[in-house]
Scaffold this motif. Sequence first.
Motif, PDB file in Angstrom:
ATOM      1  N   GLU A 145       0.798  -1.226   0.000  1.00  0.00           N
ATOM      2  CA  GLU A 145       0.000   0.000   0.000  1.00  0.00           C
ATOM      3  C   GLU A 145       0.831   1.277   0.000  1.00  0.00           C
ATOM      4  O   GLU A 145       0.483   2.259  -0.650  1.00  0.00           O
ATOM      5  CB  GLU A 145      -0.949  -0.001   1.204  1.00  0.00           C
ATOM      6  N   MET A 146       1.929   1.296   0.745  1.00  0.00           N
ATOM      7  CA  MET A 146       2.641   2.554   0.970  1.00  0.00           C
ATOM      8  C   MET A 146       4.008   2.615   0.285  1.00  0.00           C
ATOM      9  O   MET A 146       4.823   3.460   0.609  1.00  0.00           O
ATOM     10  CB  MET A 146       2.823   2.781   2.481  1.00  0.00           C
ATOM     11  N   THR A 147       4.264   1.737  -0.646  1.00  0.00           N
ATOM     12  CA  THR A 147       5.587   1.663  -1.268  1.00  0.00           C
ATOM     13  C   THR A 147       5.809   2.803  -2.261  1.00  0.00           C
ATOM     14  O   THR A 147       5.024   2.975  -3.196  1.00  0.00           O
ATOM     15  CB  THR A 147       5.749   0.323  -2.017  1.00  0.00           C
ATOM     16  N   PRO A 148       6.865   3.605  -2.097  1.00  0.00           N
ATOM     17  CA  PRO A 148       7.181   4.629  -3.102  1.00  0.00           C
ATOM     18  C   PRO A 148       7.714   3.985  -4.380  1.00  0.00           C
ATOM     19  O   PRO A 148       8.330   2.917  -4.335  1.00  0.00           O
ATOM     20  CB  PRO A 148       8.249   5.482  -2.419  1.00  0.00           C
ATOM     21  N   LEU A 149       7.474   4.646  -5.489  1.00  0.00           N
ATOM     22  CA  LEU A 149       7.836   4.108  -6.803  1.00  0.00           C
ATOM     23  C   LEU A 149       8.766   5.089  -7.507  1.00  0.00           C
ATOM     24  O   LEU A 149       8.528   6.300  -7.502  1.00  0.00           O
ATOM     25  CB  LEU A 149       6.570   3.882  -7.634  1.00  0.00           C
ATOM     26  N   PHE A 150       9.830   4.559  -8.136  1.00  0.00           N
ATOM     27  CA  PHE A 150      10.841   5.386  -8.800  1.00  0.00           C
ATOM     28  C   PHE A 150      11.003   4.947 -10.261  1.00  0.00           C
ATOM     29  O   PHE A 150      10.778   3.785 -10.600  1.00  0.00           O
ATOM     30  CB  PHE A 150      12.184   5.272  -8.089  1.00  0.00           C
ATOM     31  N   GLY A 151      11.421   5.872 -11.089  1.00  0.00           N
ATOM     32  CA  GLY A 151      11.667   5.543 -12.488  1.00  0.00           C
ATOM     33  C   GLY A 151      12.040   6.791 -13.277  1.00  0.00           C
ATOM     34  O   GLY A 151      12.368   7.835 -12.721  1.00  0.00           O
ATOM     35  N   HIS A 152      11.982   6.670 -14.608  1.00  0.00           N
ATOM     36  CA  HIS A 152      12.261   7.830 -15.472  1.00  0.00           C
ATOM     37  C   HIS A 152      11.254   7.834 -16.614  1.00  0.00           C
ATOM     38  O   HIS A 152      10.653   6.804 -16.943  1.00  0.00           O
ATOM     39  CB  HIS A 152      13.693   7.773 -16.021  1.00  0.00           C
ATOM     40  N   VAL A 153      11.080   8.981 -17.253  1.00  0.00           N
ATOM     41  CA  VAL A 153      10.082   9.117 -18.321  1.00  0.00           C
ATOM     42  C   VAL A 153      10.696   9.693 -19.592  1.00  0.00           C
ATOM     43  O   VAL A 153      10.008  10.327 -20.398  1.00  0.00           O
ATOM     44  CB  VAL A 153       8.880   9.970 -17.856  1.00  0.00           C
ATOM     45  N   GLU A 169      19.217   2.761 -14.228  1.00  0.00           N
ATOM     46  CA  GLU A 169      17.851   3.088 -13.845  1.00  0.00           C
ATOM     47  C   GLU A 169      17.354   4.392 -14.455  1.00  0.00           C
ATOM     48  O   GLU A 169      16.159   4.648 -14.503  1.00  0.00           O
ATOM     49  CB  GLU A 169      17.739   3.168 -12.320  1.00  0.00           C
ATOM     50  N   TYR A 170      18.256   5.234 -14.918  1.00  0.00           N
ATOM     51  CA  TYR A 170      17.864   6.493 -15.552  1.00  0.00           C
ATOM     52  C   TYR A 170      17.673   6.327 -17.061  1.00  0.00           C
ATOM     53  O   TYR A 170      17.507   7.313 -17.774  1.00  0.00           O
ATOM     54  CB  TYR A 170      18.919   7.562 -15.294  1.00  0.00           C
ATOM     55  N   GLY A 171      17.724   5.110 -17.554  1.00  0.00           N
ATOM     56  CA  GLY A 171      17.560   4.880 -18.981  1.00  0.00           C
ATOM     57  C   GLY A 171      18.823   4.380 -19.639  1.00  0.00           C
ATOM     58  O   GLY A 171      19.239   4.905 -20.674  1.00  0.00           O
ATOM     59  N   SER A 172      19.439   3.338 -19.045  1.00  0.00           N
ATOM     60  CA  SER A 172      20.645   2.709 -19.608  1.00  0.00           C
ATOM     61  C   SER A 172      21.682   3.756 -20.010  1.00  0.00           C
ATOM     62  O   SER A 172      22.282   3.673 -21.088  1.00  0.00           O
ATOM     63  CB  SER A 172      20.282   1.835 -20.815  1.00  0.00           C
ATOM     64  N   ILE A 173      21.900   4.720 -19.143  1.00  0.00           N
ATOM     65  CA  ILE A 173      22.796   5.836 -19.497  1.00  0.00           C
ATOM     66  C   ILE A 173      24.241   5.347 -19.641  1.00  0.00           C
ATOM     67  O   ILE A 173      24.927   5.679 -20.615  1.00  0.00           O
ATOM     68  CB  ILE A 173      22.708   6.966 -18.455  1.00  0.00           C
ATOM     69  N   GLY A 174      24.736   4.563 -18.675  1.00  0.00           N
ATOM     70  CA  GLY A 174      26.126   4.119 -18.745  1.00  0.00           C
ATOM     71  C   GLY A 174      26.433   3.369 -20.022  1.00  0.00           C
ATOM     72  O   GLY A 174      27.428   3.645 -20.708  1.00  0.00           O
ATOM     73  N   ALA A 175      25.575   2.400 -20.386  1.00  0.00           N
ATOM     74  CA  ALA A 175      25.795   1.609 -21.594  1.00  0.00           C
ATOM     75  C   ALA A 175      25.667   2.464 -22.847  1.00  0.00           C
ATOM     76  O   ALA A 175      26.481   2.363 -23.781  1.00  0.00           O
ATOM     77  CB  ALA A 175      24.806   0.442 -21.637  1.00  0.00           C
ATOM     78  N   THR A 176      24.646   3.319 -22.893  1.00  0.00           N
ATOM     79  CA  THR A 176      24.405   4.121 -24.094  1.00  0.00           C
ATOM     80  C   THR A 176      25.507   5.146 -24.317  1.00  0.00           C
ATOM     81  O   THR A 176      25.960   5.353 -25.460  1.00  0.00           O
ATOM     82  CB  THR A 176      23.041   4.833 -23.995  1.00  0.00           C
ATOM     83  N   GLU A 177      25.969   5.802 -23.248  1.00  0.00           N
ATOM     84  CA  GLU A 177      27.038   6.787 -23.406  1.00  0.00           C
ATOM     85  C   GLU A 177      28.334   6.129 -23.872  1.00  0.00           C
ATOM     86  O   GLU A 177      29.109   6.718 -24.630  1.00  0.00           O
ATOM     87  CB  GLU A 177      27.272   7.536 -22.093  1.00  0.00           C
ATOM     88  N   TRP A 178      28.589   4.903 -23.414  1.00  0.00           N
ATOM     89  CA  TRP A 178      29.767   4.166 -23.882  1.00  0.00           C
ATOM     90  C   TRP A 178      29.654   3.873 -25.369  1.00  0.00           C
ATOM     91  O   TRP A 178      30.622   4.044 -26.126  1.00  0.00           O
ATOM     92  CB  TRP A 178      29.907   2.871 -23.085  1.00  0.00           C
ATOM     93  N   LEU A 179      28.483   3.453 -25.808  1.00  0.00           N
ATOM     94  CA  LEU A 179      28.272   3.198 -27.238  1.00  0.00           C
ATOM     95  C   LEU A 179      28.455   4.472 -28.048  1.00  0.00           C
ATOM     96  O   LEU A 179      29.084   4.464 -29.111  1.00  0.00           O
ATOM     97  CB  LEU A 179      26.867   2.631 -27.466  1.00  0.00           C
ATOM     98  N   GLU A 180      27.916   5.577 -27.553  1.00  0.00           N
ATOM     99  CA  GLU A 180      28.052   6.845 -28.278  1.00  0.00           C
ATOM    100  C   GLU A 180      29.502   7.302 -28.330  1.00  0.00           C
ATOM    101  O   GLU A 180      29.946   7.877 -29.329  1.00  0.00           O
ATOM    102  CB  GLU A 180      27.189   7.915 -27.605  1.00  0.00           C
ATOM    103  N   GLY A 181      30.252   7.030 -27.263  1.00  0.00           N
ATOM    104  CA  GLY A 181      31.637   7.480 -27.216  1.00  0.00           C
ATOM    105  C   GLY A 181      32.565   6.702 -28.118  1.00  0.00           C
ATOM    106  O   GLY A 181      33.578   7.222 -28.588  1.00  0.00           O
TER     107      GLY A 181
END
Length: 763
Positions: A287-295, A449-461
Amino acid sequence: MDQARSTISKIFNGEPHSYTRFNLTQNMEGDNTQVEMKLSSDADEEVEGNGVGEHLNHTCKPRVAQKSGRTPKNLCFIGATIFLIFIIGYLIGYLVHRKKDSVPISSASVLPLENTVVHEMGAAPLMDWDDVKRLLAEKIKVKTFDSTFSEFGSAGHQAGSSGDESLANKVLRKFKEFGMTTWTDEHFIKVQDPPTSGKPNRIFFQSEDYSADGFLSYSATGTVTGAVVYAHYGREFDLTALTERNIELKGRVVLVRAGRISFAEKVANAAKKNAAAVLIYPDSNEEMTPLFGHVHMGLGDPYTPGFPSFNHTQFPPVQSSGLPTILAQTISKSTATKILGKLNGQAMLDSWGSFGRLGDINDNITVEVNNVLTEKKINNVFGVIKGFVDADRYMVIGAQRDAWGPGFAASTVGTSVLVNLARAISDMVKNDGFKPRRSIIFASWSAGEYGSIGATEWLEGYLSSLSLKAFSYVNLDGIVTGSAGFKVAASPLMHSLVRSTMKEVSNLNTGASIFSRLTDNNWESNVLEPLKLDNAAYPFLTFSGIPSISFRFSDNSDYPYFGTTLDTLDKLTQVTGNKVSQLTQIAAQFAGQIVLRLVHDHLLQMDLAKYDKVIRTHLAQINLRFKNLQNTNPQFPKNLTMKWLMSASGSYSRASRGMASVILNSNLEDVEMCRVINDRIMTVERNFLSPYVSPRESPFRHILFGSGSHTLQGLLDHLDALRSNKPEADFALFQTQFALATWTIQGCANSLAGDIWSLDNEI
């Protein structure tokens, strides 16, 4: 003659027998400089480290040539010796050539995908595949994960935090202990975090103030007021169901449940209907669980779209088009239940399985979002086991390290599998004689958790390098979330490898009954699923053109604790029926066998024919809409035809069959020949990336699995828009998109066909 020259060269310039295990490779930069070398003594041959790929770095000391006397007698003697050796070498070469020609080439040479193994005669002696599987099974035990879970579990390791950094250092130390070459990749990213002081995020409904403990990163900020409306999971057809009941969504605050699609997709769908805000609550009984994510409707740092977030990157301020323009906030299930209980309006849809009302225009709610934009430093951690033949060709296996809370299923399980596979395979190389042909990169990502940032930035680099040298990616995020089923999202090139690996793992593990229940008749429909945007394997496939795979043990419903502080070992134990360690072991063996098969066999296990079926399926759908529009709309261009798109599809089909014929008629004991064939196989996925769109403006360029107007799905959507006379419909634009998609497929076929004189120029 070539055999004779080779024999003479070996006699006059040959190395002592004790040096035959070293492989002198050609300079890849084209440097033809010749240096006379003196090989070191046996004592000098000792090298430090674990020997993983170090034979490729062996160096020799130059010596100065000494003068010697040349008398006529000596010259005559040398000339006679050379002539005699020439005759002997010629005869040997002739006999060897005849023997090789007399050996028939078996059909098993065509990309073996089951248990057939072609034995290698190249620089790295090939261990029997059954021995490789046995060694891996011996080193991946259930009990090893119990201790690893404790070591890599953490109450808090959000990206950029001290907990995240501590875990990164643990992983790095482990890689070093295993004798691997290690490095880190540092990025400076911009993310949204919840307000720490001052104005909190709040919800007001009917004079009551509701707390909002969770948050959604990258939401728009500010305050809006609108009538609340319930929209089930916020899918497109959920919102369409509301509009069909004459419920206006413009300016409304949409209340939806978590699950089925990503948070970003829920918000994007509501924004298309001109909603003012979205509220999301957990689809669980807590009932009281906070929820986290990105949009963010994309991946990576949305403030450096298409390029890496290195500290020295000096671009003007810019942001991703995938950032939402409306507010988004999470609320607890308790708060959602109170709001739903007070709504008026039409009755809930029966198919949604809920009670109550949908809400009317007088059920006003106020949403206030005050998230703050901050910069964080993150580190990706890497370790590599170098290959013994094609060290500059590598596959990547990775897992995210960060989580909103404990993140046991989200990150701890994957990190544990990553580290244990690194340990097991390193030990196989050091102590058991296993020699992978190609390199394996183990990656621990941050900011997943913010949108595969670490993996994506490595690919872009490192896009230009990775697209040429990385041939596969295996994702370990969320691999155990249940016990009733097994799901795989992968490039079609890897489907046959997935099926064969499932069979092998099932045979090795009596407990892997999930695999054994999946027969050849139903495995695709029961196992395969689309690769989604919120999966870390998605940018590898659709942005970089690297064949990728993601898999998971799961139940029929979504794991309800992702993005909450309840993602713990205890909760996962309840969900799996106390089988967390056992399922993790099987998942590790599945991932390990995929990795090892791709670096063990001399030909990459990629089934090129699978894409022929995928292309034809898309073309059948396009053709149906194309013909319908052609017959009903007088504005349809008279000169536009399906002929050339169909022809491009045929070109790919012929090219894939032609490659099978090349393999069938090639000497697969030739290391260089295998490298040439493998490089042609590697071009397939990469060449499905549209070359006609910018990776900055349309990062997911894959025409079959990406997103945007350049994709085949984009053509289908445009045909639907033309049929419905929507404002965005444009015949001239469609014709351009149609032509570019045709040439993307044809270009892939041309590349696969090989040399320029082998191309199919029928189109």
